[in-house]
Design a protein around this motif. Structure first.
Motif, PDB file in Angstrom:
ATOM      1  N   TYR A  36     -84.219 -11.842 -47.248  1.00 30.93           N
ATOM      2  CA  TYR A  36     -84.048 -11.925 -48.691  1.00 30.93           C
ATOM      3  C   TYR A  36     -84.083 -13.371 -49.211  1.00 30.93           C
ATOM      4  CZ  TYR A  36     -82.851  -7.021 -48.272  1.00 30.93           C
ATOM      5  OH  TYR A  36     -82.900  -5.669 -48.002  1.00 30.93           O
ATOM      6  N   HIS A  37     -84.620 -14.286 -48.408  1.00 28.39           N
ATOM      7  CA  HIS A  37     -84.809 -15.682 -48.814  1.00 28.39           C
ATOM      8  C   HIS A  37     -83.503 -16.334 -49.290  1.00 28.39           C
ATOM      9  CE1 HIS A  37     -89.201 -15.132 -48.607  1.00 28.39           C
ATOM     10  NE2 HIS A  37     -88.958 -13.933 -49.134  1.00 28.39           N
ATOM     11  N   LEU A  38     -82.437 -16.088 -48.561  1.00 29.56           N
ATOM     12  CA  LEU A  38     -81.127 -16.668 -48.899  1.00 29.56           C
ATOM     13  C   LEU A  38     -80.946 -17.929 -48.051  1.00 29.56           C
ATOM     14  CD1 LEU A  38     -79.165 -13.281 -48.788  1.00 29.56           C
ATOM     15  CD2 LEU A  38     -80.169 -14.389 -50.793  1.00 29.56           C
ATOM     16  N   SER A  39     -81.445 -19.034 -48.561  1.00 31.38           N
ATOM     17  CA  SER A  39     -81.543 -20.245 -47.726  1.00 31.38           C
ATOM     18  C   SER A  39     -80.185 -20.797 -47.300  1.00 31.38           C
ATOM     19  CB  SER A  39     -82.327 -21.335 -48.472  1.00 31.38           C
ATOM     20  OG  SER A  39     -81.657 -21.695 -49.663  1.00 31.38           O
ATOM     21  N   PHE A  40     -79.175 -20.655 -48.157  1.00 30.85           N
ATOM     22  CA  PHE A  40     -77.885 -21.237 -47.798  1.00 30.85           C
ATOM     23  C   PHE A  40     -77.230 -20.470 -46.651  1.00 30.85           C
ATOM     24  CE2 PHE A  40     -73.214 -21.839 -48.700  1.00 30.85           C
ATOM     25  CZ  PHE A  40     -73.160 -23.107 -48.154  1.00 30.85           C
ATOM     26  N   SER A  41     -77.244 -19.135 -46.711  1.00 26.10           N
ATOM     27  CA  SER A  41     -76.637 -18.378 -45.608  1.00 26.10           C
ATOM     28  C   SER A  41     -77.481 -18.462 -44.340  1.00 26.10           C
ATOM     29  CB  SER A  41     -76.364 -16.925 -46.000  1.00 26.10           C
ATOM     30  OG  SER A  41     -77.445 -16.355 -46.684  1.00 26.10           O
ATOM     31  N   VAL A  42     -78.796 -18.731 -44.494  1.00 27.72           N
ATOM     32  CA  VAL A  42     -79.618 -19.053 -43.320  1.00 27.72           C
ATOM     33  C   VAL A  42     -79.072 -20.311 -42.660  1.00 27.72           C
ATOM     34  CG1 VAL A  42     -81.876 -19.904 -42.563  1.00 27.72           C
ATOM     35  CG2 VAL A  42     -81.754 -17.936 -44.077  1.00 27.72           C
ATOM     36  N   ALA A  43     -78.771 -21.296 -43.487  1.00 27.65           N
ATOM     37  CA  ALA A  43     -78.231 -22.567 -42.971  1.00 27.65           C
ATOM     38  C   ALA A  43     -76.882 -22.355 -42.276  1.00 27.65           C
ATOM     39  CB  ALA A  43     -78.083 -23.569 -44.112  1.00 27.65           C
ATOM     40  N   LEU A  44     -76.029 -21.483 -42.835  1.00 28.03           N
ATOM     41  CA  LEU A  44     -74.726 -21.220 -42.216  1.00 28.03           C
ATOM     42  C   LEU A  44     -74.895 -20.627 -40.813  1.00 28.03           C
ATOM     43  CD1 LEU A  44     -72.714 -19.656 -45.206  1.00 28.03           C
ATOM     44  CD2 LEU A  44     -72.612 -22.001 -44.359  1.00 28.03           C
ATOM     45  N   ALA A  45     -75.837 -19.683 -40.683  1.00 32.88           N
ATOM     46  CA  ALA A  45     -76.092 -19.059 -39.374  1.00 32.88           C
ATOM     47  C   ALA A  45     -76.663 -20.071 -38.389  1.00 32.88           C
ATOM     48  CB  ALA A  45     -77.034 -17.876 -39.539  1.00 32.88           C
ATOM     49  N   GLU A  46     -77.600 -20.874 -38.842  1.00 33.85           N
ATOM     50  CA  GLU A  46     -78.226 -21.866 -37.961  1.00 33.85           C
ATOM     51  C   GLU A  46     -77.219 -22.915 -37.500  1.00 33.85           C
ATOM     52  OE1 GLU A  46     -82.861 -21.795 -39.556  1.00 33.85           O
ATOM     53  OE2 GLU A  46     -81.437 -23.211 -40.438  1.00 33.85           O
ATOM     54  N   ALA A  47     -76.310 -23.322 -38.409  1.00 32.44           N
ATOM     55  CA  ALA A  47     -75.276 -24.296 -38.045  1.00 32.44           C
ATOM     56  C   ALA A  47     -74.362 -23.731 -36.967  1.00 32.44           C
ATOM     57  CB  ALA A  47     -74.464 -24.688 -39.282  1.00 32.44           C
ATOM     58  N   MET A  48     -74.010 -22.453 -37.081  1.00 31.37           N
ATOM     59  CA  MET A  48     -73.142 -21.820 -36.088  1.00 31.37           C
ATOM     60  C   MET A  48     -73.866 -21.680 -34.753  1.00 31.37           C
ATOM     61  SD  MET A  48     -70.249 -20.549 -35.228  1.00 31.37           S
ATOM     62  CE  MET A  48     -69.302 -20.361 -36.726  1.00 31.37           C
ATOM     63  N   GLN A  49     -75.129 -21.299 -34.796  1.00 31.15           N
ATOM     64  CA  GLN A  49     -75.892 -21.138 -33.557  1.00 31.15           C
ATOM     65  C   GLN A  49     -76.045 -22.458 -32.807  1.00 31.15           C
ATOM     66  OE1 GLN A  49     -79.452 -19.259 -35.107  1.00 31.15           O
ATOM     67  NE2 GLN A  49     -78.824 -17.250 -34.333  1.00 31.15           N
ATOM     68  N   ALA A  50     -76.371 -23.521 -33.556  1.00 30.67           N
ATOM     69  CA  ALA A  50     -76.628 -24.815 -32.912  1.00 30.67           C
ATOM     70  C   ALA A  50     -75.343 -25.534 -32.521  1.00 30.67           C
ATOM     71  CB  ALA A  50     -77.445 -25.699 -33.852  1.00 30.67           C
ATOM     72  N   GLY A  51     -74.277 -25.375 -33.335  1.00 34.91           N
ATOM     73  CA  GLY A  51     -73.057 -26.147 -33.099  1.00 34.91           C
ATOM     74  C   GLY A  51     -72.056 -25.487 -32.183  1.00 34.91           C
ATOM     75  N   TRP A  52     -72.119 -24.142 -32.055  1.00 35.77           N
ATOM     76  CA  TRP A  52     -71.068 -23.447 -31.303  1.00 35.77           C
ATOM     77  C   TRP A  52     -71.588 -22.414 -30.297  1.00 35.77           C
ATOM     78  CZ3 TRP A  52     -66.368 -24.303 -29.952  1.00 35.77           C
ATOM     79  CH2 TRP A  52     -65.539 -23.275 -29.503  1.00 35.77           C
ATOM     80  N   ILE A  53     -72.483 -21.552 -30.755  1.00 34.62           N
ATOM     81  CA  ILE A  53     -72.932 -20.458 -29.889  1.00 34.62           C
ATOM     82  C   ILE A  53     -73.741 -20.976 -28.707  1.00 34.62           C
ATOM     83  CG2 ILE A  53     -74.338 -18.361 -29.794  1.00 34.62           C
ATOM     84  CD1 ILE A  53     -73.564 -17.985 -32.818  1.00 34.62           C
ATOM     85  N   ALA A  54     -74.772 -21.758 -28.996  1.00 39.47           N
ATOM     86  CA  ALA A  54     -75.624 -22.280 -27.916  1.00 39.47           C
ATOM     87  C   ALA A  54     -74.856 -23.171 -26.933  1.00 39.47           C
ATOM     88  CB  ALA A  54     -76.813 -23.037 -28.509  1.00 39.47           C
ATOM     89  N   PRO A  55     -74.015 -24.112 -27.407  1.00 39.53           N
ATOM     90  CA  PRO A  55     -73.285 -24.975 -26.446  1.00 39.53           C
ATOM     91  C   PRO A  55     -72.326 -24.223 -25.525  1.00 39.53           C
ATOM     92  CG  PRO A  55     -73.263 -25.950 -28.639  1.00 39.53           C
ATOM     93  CD  PRO A  55     -73.801 -24.562 -28.790  1.00 39.53           C
TER      94      PRO A  55
END
Length: 901
Positions: free
Chosen positions: A260-279
């Motif tokens: 649905y082109h919701l860029s801000f919540s895309v950013a929230l998910a990407e921040a969580m994936q890169a900062g916490w989930i992946a590490p």
């Protein structure tokens, strides 16, 4: 607006061009603001909203100071005009139907979240206050709910938490009142972002966020539905119970937001994936984020950037990379305006303290203890303030206290505080933190050289595995491999079962002594602790739970974990609420009343396919019924998740022996407890009766006192001396009885009276009644410490009253001087009139006056006094003698107890 942004913008621009009135233009701008917000173009959305608010003369100033001044002025007006009625007034307020008012509210409903996400705090607070003021003036609409969560945020920054909770409750109540609306979705999202983390548990926050997401999907507010994934992921991260769940929600958020082109919540998910989930996953490779961070900054997605840096700081801290963690903690400062009183901002405060303590311990950054404390103490004070209102930060605060003591204080106290922190983390199911606390405690014990660190390292690994912190699990196993190797015995014959490294097998003699110790204990709490300590030591279990039957269910009443050696927690909660007990196994043992032993529950046996068993990854399990007289009174649940076949047949048999003794002891303790409660009820009943009896004595004494006073008042009207004497005698008799009841209700023992004190008071009263001066007649009172029951004391008191009155009236004519003596003695057993024996009381009343007339028989006089004395002596089963040799001497002997005829 649902994914075709360019088309929506063309249509909105046409609408704006064709608008005929200012109100038409404002309405078109409100729709355009919604469109821009939904795609995360906050800068353009804020600019558009301000253009629209200008039609109402309420645009938000760009200057932060001007915004602050306007906000303060409006807050003062609200406080003075509405005071404490503001929340009730809004909750019951009907919706406005005025078009102009609804359009203005539409701007606030989009502008406020955009300002928050952009970190424009002064403008955010002004917008929230303007919206609230507009609502109070009659412009109520469901779209204004979000404003109330921001009012809570504003007051939270000032630590006015009582008002914060009022606004939070108002927002939640309105969301319930108007479900599945844009206003409810935004209100629920606002509360989740800015206030819920103060009072609520992470699990409650997660449920709320999932409800908000569904609410947004139901009503079509996809933008706010996407935003609600943020606090959902952050709350689950703070709890750390299941990192796999965070990964799933981040993936779901990303797919939903991209669709649905919701860029801000895309950013929230990407921040969580890169900062916490992946590490936290094995085979971690750092994700390049520089370009995305620049993009987020450009688009004012401040909260996303701040989230990434907070999580990277946490990741480096958990892996012991404290210098790197400090770098990321410092970078967060740039984005704090987008994390206003945010859950991650509070967590940032926590890890600033924890990381500073670790750096100090390494001799980095803080060169002195004073500099360290001056930096962390204000931060700790903030965390303590937040933690007092809810469970979100309680485990972290306990961790801070343990770390502070480890670095700056005493080893023993630090060791104890780690225990406390582990208990708090376990209670609130903060699994990742509990694992890390076990790791920290193990390192503390290792450095102290106690030799007891192995079990804590093992427990840390188990917990890391449980919460799916894969990389941490591997990291710890590789860092301390020596603690994970089994200690094999030097000689093990083939037929002997291998002994688990967790605990040595105990000899029969020791276990028999333990069995006797259990059966001898009667204090319930001590008994529970003794059972759990002995059973864990005997069986080799890591974790043990004791359940007792209560009604139609089982209650967990005690639990013990080998990581907390010697510590048994007495608890009380329904076993259905337990998170670390396999309920299917408990139900099986309850139904069959048979002991169950599983060597590797996850791979073999009838429970291997059970979801609970697989989730908990159970290995060795021993579950025994506690049976008393063929009835099950409890269940003992033991497990070891580190090794297979821990509960050998020998250990199972010995544990079964202990459990049979435990059943007997528990039943005895229960009966004793029941007996004590019954005894307490009897004591309470007796106490009530004692109070009642004391009150009766008090009232009898008062009534007799009234009668005596009436005699005294009536005597003022009597002129005849003979009649006056009769009145005095009657008054003294009543007074003697009143004194008995007075002494009784003032006495500790309502059954008996201290007759020595009573006698002195009675004789003194008689002297006063007959107006005798001490210079004329001397009193000699010699009374033993004699205690008499009321049925003995009343007649005895009347006898003394009559005999002393006679002495005062007849023994010393014409005011001659003399002496009156009263003696009371408890003598040895003597025979009495009815030939029965009792401990005897001797009463002697004598005087050295003119003496009793020799020809007169005191037993047959016409005077009431002596006749009363003779009658009362018979009533007491006593004897009376008269000695006339030196004045007058009456000797009366009677049994100290009333003898039944």
């Amino acid at each position: 607006m649902c994914g075709k942004y360019e088309n929506s913008e063309k249509l909105l621009n046409q609408l704006l061009e064709r608008a005929k009135t200012d109100l038409d233009k404002a309405e078109a701008l409100a729709e355009q603001t919604t469109s821009l917000s939904s795609i995360g173009n906050f800068i353009k959305a804020i600019e558009t909203a301000n253009r629209g608010l200008a039609f109402f003369g309420k645009s938000i100033p760009d200057d932060p100071e001007v915004a602050e001044q306007k906000r303060e002025q409006l807050m003062n007006e609200i406080d003075s005009q509405y005071a404490v009625n503001i929340w009730d007034a809004i909750l019951d307020m009907p919706f406005t139907k005025e078009r102009k008012s609804k359009i203005e509210l539409a701007f606030y409903s989009e502008l406020i979240p955009d300002l928050y996400m952009s970190g424009l705090v002064p403008q955010l607070y002004l917008s929230a206050v303007q919206s609230t003021r507009h609502c109070l003036e009659g412009g109520m609409d469901e779209s204004v709910i979000y404003s109330f969560s921001m009012m809570g945020l504003y007051l939270g920054e000032q630590e006015k938490f009582d008002q914060v909770f009022r606004y939070e409750d108002l927002a939640l109540n309105l969301c319930e009142k108007y479900p599945n609306t844009f206003g409810a979705t935004r209100g629920m999202n606002g509360v989740a972002w800015v206030t819920m983390h103060t009072r609520y548990h992470p699990e409650e926050l997660a449920k709320h966020c999932l409800k908000a997401i569904q609410c947004g999907k139901n009503c079509g507010d996809l933008y706010n539905a996407g935003l609600s994934y943020g606090p959902l992921m952050w709350g689950l991260q703070v709890q750390g119970a299941n990192l796999a769940a965070i990964e799933e929600y981040a993936k779901e958020c990303l797919q939903f937001s991209q669709k649905y082109h919701l860029s801000f919540s895309v950013a929230l998910a990407e921040a969580m994936q890169a900062g916490w989930i992946a590490p936290m996953k094995k085979n971690y490779t750092p994700v390049p984020m520089e370009e995305k961070i620049r993009k987020w900054e450009k688009e004012n997605h401040i909260a996303a950037a701040g989230s990434y840096y907070v999580h990277m700081a946490l990741t480096h801290y958990y892996f012991g990379e404290y210098e790197k963690a400090e770098e990321y903690l410092f970078k967060v400062r740039k984005y704090l305006r987008g994390l206003t009183d945010h859950l991650l901002k509070r967590q940032w405060h926590v890890f600033q303290v924890l990381n500073a303590l670790r750096l100090y311990a390494r001799g980095k950054v803080y060169k002195s203890k004073e500099k360290l404390l001056s930096y962390i103490q204000p931060l700790i004070k903030k965390v303590e303030t937040w933690a007092q209102y809810g469970p979100m930060l309680k485990p972290y605060l306990a961790f801070i206290h343990a770390e502070l003591e480890r670095v700056t204080g005493d080893f023993r106290k630090a060791r104890s505080l780690y225990f406390d922190a582990i208990a708090v983390a376990h209670e609130h199911r903060f699994t990742l933190l509990e694992a890390h606390l076990n790791e920290c405690r193990a390192e503390l014990l290792k450095n102290a050289g106690t030799g007891t660190e192995r079990v804590y390292f093992a427990e840390a690994i188990r917990l890391y595995k449980n919460c799916h912190a894969e990389r941490k699990e591997i990291f710890l196993m590789e860092k301390y491999p020596e603690y994970l190797e089994e200690e094999a015995p030097t000689y093990m014959p083939e037929e002997v079962e291998p002994v688990s490294y967790t605990l040595p097998s105990l000899d029969v003699d020791y276990l028999m002594k333990s069995s006797l110790a259990i059966s001898a204990e009667i204090d319930p709490d001590v008994l529970l602790k003794r059972i759990m300590n002995v059973v864990l030591e005997a069986s080799g279990a890591q974790h043990g739970y004791l359940l007792v039957e209560e009604g139609e269910s089982f209650i967990v009443c005690a639990e013990s974990h080998i990581t907390e050696k010697g510590v048994v927690r007495t608890v009380k909660y329904d076993f259905e609420d337990a998170v670390d007990i396999c309920k299917a196994i408990i139900r099986y043992v309850h139904r069959t009343k048979e002991m169950l032993t599983l060597n590797n529950a996850s791979k073999e046996g009838e429970f291997k396919d059970n979801p609970e068993v697989q989730t908990m990854r159970l290995r060795s399990v021993l579950c025994l019924p506690l049976i008393k007289q063929s009835g099950i009174i409890g269940i003992l649940y033991l497990e070891n998740r580190l090794s297979d076949e821990v509960f050998t047949s020998k250990k199972a048999r010995m544990t079964e022996l202990l459990s049979s003794q435990a059943a007997i002891a528990l039943e005895n303790a229960r009966l004793l407890d029941q007996m004590k409660k019954t005894e307490e009820q009897i004591k309470e009943s007796l106490s009530e009766k004692e109070i009642l009896l004391r009150e009766i004595h008090h009232r009898v004494k008062n009534n007799l006192q009234v009668i005596s006073s009436l005699f005294r008042l009536q005597s003022a009207y009597i002129r005849d001396e003979h009649d006056m004497e009769i009145f005095k005698e009657s008054q003294s008799r009543v007074r003697s009885m009143a004194l008995i009841h007075e002494r009784l209700y003032q006495s500790k023992d309502l059954a008996k009276i201290d007759f020595a004190e009573y006698t002195k008071k009675l004789v003194t009263h008689l002297l006063s009644l007959y107006a005798i001066h001490s210079e004329t007649i001397t009193l000699d009172i010699s009374v033993d410490d004699v205690f008499l029951s009321i049925d003995i004391a009343v007649p005895c008191g009347l006898i003394i009253n009559e005999l002393v009155s006679n002495c005062l009236k007849h023994a010393f004519p014409e005011s001659t001087k003399g002496k009156i003596r009263v003696e009371l003695r408890m003598t040895e057993d003597l025979p009495v009139q009815n030939k029965r024996s009792s401990k005897m009381v001797t009463l002697i009343v004598s005087d050295n006056g003119v003496g009793f007339q020799k020809k007169m028989d005191f037993r047959s006089t016409e005077t009431l006094g002596l006749e009363l004395v003779t009658t009362l002596v018979k009533q007491l089963n006593g004897t009376i003698e008269l000695d006339r040799s030196r004045g007058t001497k009456f000797k009366i002997t009677f049994p100290s107890l009333r003898l039944k005829r």
